[in-house]
Write a protein that holds these residues in place. Structure first.
Motif, PDB file in Angstrom:
ATOM      1  N   THR A  65       0.842  -1.191   0.000  1.00 43.93           N
ATOM      2  CA  THR A  65       0.000   0.000   0.000  1.00 43.93           C
ATOM      3  C   THR A  65       0.879   1.244   0.000  1.00 43.93           C
ATOM      4  O   THR A  65       2.097   1.155   0.205  1.00 43.93           O
ATOM      5  N   ALA A  66       0.259   2.391  -0.241  1.00 47.42           N
ATOM      6  CA  ALA A  66       0.990   3.666  -0.249  1.00 47.42           C
ATOM      7  C   ALA A  66       1.142   4.149   1.195  1.00 47.42           C
ATOM      8  O   ALA A  66       0.339   4.928   1.693  1.00 47.42           O
ATOM      9  N   ARG A  73      11.871   6.766   4.362  1.00 45.68           N
ATOM     10  CA  ARG A  73      10.924   7.614   3.632  1.00 45.68           C
ATOM     11  C   ARG A  73      10.499   7.018   2.288  1.00 45.68           C
ATOM     12  O   ARG A  73      10.046   7.720   1.403  1.00 45.68           O
ATOM     13  N   HIS A  74      10.646   5.693   2.096  1.00 38.98           N
ATOM     14  CA  HIS A  74      10.175   5.019   0.890  1.00 38.98           C
ATOM     15  C   HIS A  74       8.655   5.099   0.865  1.00 38.98           C
ATOM     16  O   HIS A  74       8.003   5.030   1.900  1.00 38.98           O
ATOM     17  N   GLY A  75       8.065   5.212  -0.322  1.00 42.75           N
ATOM     18  CA  GLY A  75       6.635   5.486  -0.447  1.00 42.75           C
ATOM     19  C   GLY A  75       5.707   4.288  -0.377  1.00 42.75           C
ATOM     20  O   GLY A  75       4.487   4.453  -0.329  1.00 42.75           O
ATOM     21  N   ARG A  76       6.231   3.049  -0.360  1.00 42.82           N
ATOM     22  CA  ARG A  76       5.350   1.880  -0.327  1.00 42.82           C
ATOM     23  C   ARG A  76       5.784   0.935   0.791  1.00 42.82           C
ATOM     24  O   ARG A  76       6.948   0.875   1.161  1.00 42.82           O
ATOM     25  N   LYS A  96       5.742  -3.432   6.632  1.00 47.22           N
ATOM     26  CA  LYS A  96       7.154  -3.728   6.355  1.00 47.22           C
ATOM     27  C   LYS A  96       7.536  -2.932   5.119  1.00 47.22           C
ATOM     28  O   LYS A  96       6.843  -2.992   4.091  1.00 47.22           O
ATOM     29  N   CYS A  97       8.618  -2.206   5.187  1.00 42.09           N
ATOM     30  CA  CYS A  97       9.050  -1.353   4.084  1.00 42.09           C
ATOM     31  C   CYS A  97       9.341  -2.185   2.834  1.00 42.09           C
ATOM     32  O   CYS A  97       9.963  -3.250   2.911  1.00 42.09           O
ATOM     33  N   GLY A 103      13.730  -2.606   4.847  1.00 38.38           N
ATOM     34  CA  GLY A 103      12.995  -3.695   5.496  1.00 38.38           C
ATOM     35  C   GLY A 103      12.489  -3.361   6.889  1.00 38.38           C
ATOM     36  O   GLY A 103      12.190  -4.264   7.677  1.00 38.38           O
ATOM     37  N   HIS A 104      12.365  -2.085   7.219  1.00 40.60           N
ATOM     38  CA  HIS A 104      11.914  -1.660   8.555  1.00 40.60           C
ATOM     39  C   HIS A 104      10.485  -2.134   8.790  1.00 40.60           C
ATOM     40  O   HIS A 104       9.648  -2.116   7.891  1.00 40.60           O
ATOM     41  N   ARG A 105      10.191  -2.558  10.028  1.00 35.20           N
ATOM     42  CA  ARG A 105       8.855  -3.001  10.385  1.00 35.20           C
ATOM     43  C   ARG A 105       8.275  -2.073  11.452  1.00 35.20           C
ATOM     44  O   ARG A 105       8.986  -1.669  12.367  1.00 35.20           O
TER      45      ARG A 105
END
Length: 108
Positions: A65-66, A73-76, A96-97, A103-105
């Protein structure tokens, strides 16, 4: 460490003697001098913790999702919803990034 009197089975107390410590019974005349230091440690065996989210396999077939990652700061972000509390409360959303290097949760 608890010691018990061999005569009357009461708990022995620790008292200071002339040149050493000793175990003494409060109800009978039993006395046992402590000649050397005794000690032992017993560590409890920890049980294995189950992964509530299902481990790495839980993230294989999830949608994205967005949602902006708070770290890179990745958009999805991938997401899944799990009922972690009672049925009358809303589900918890876990993210989860999508950025493979991040891969941040986090949860919402």
């Amino acid at each position: 460490m608890l010691m018990f009197c061999p005569t009357c089975a009461n708990i022995l107390i620790i008292e200071e003697g002339r040149d050493c410590y000793r175990f003494a019974c409060a109800t009978c005349p039993y006395v046992h001098n402590v000649r050397r230091k005794l000690g032992s440690r017993t560590y409890p065996k920890l049980k294995e913790v189950d992964d509530v989210l299902g481990g790495a396999a839980a993230w294989e077939n999830v949608d994205s999702t967005a949602e902006t990652c708070p770290e890179c700061r990745h958009g999805r972000a991938y997401f899944m919803q799990i009922q972690t509390r009672s049925a009358d409360e809303p589900m918890t959303t876990f993210y989860k990034c999508c950025n493979p290097s991040c891969g941040h949760r986090w949860k919402d």
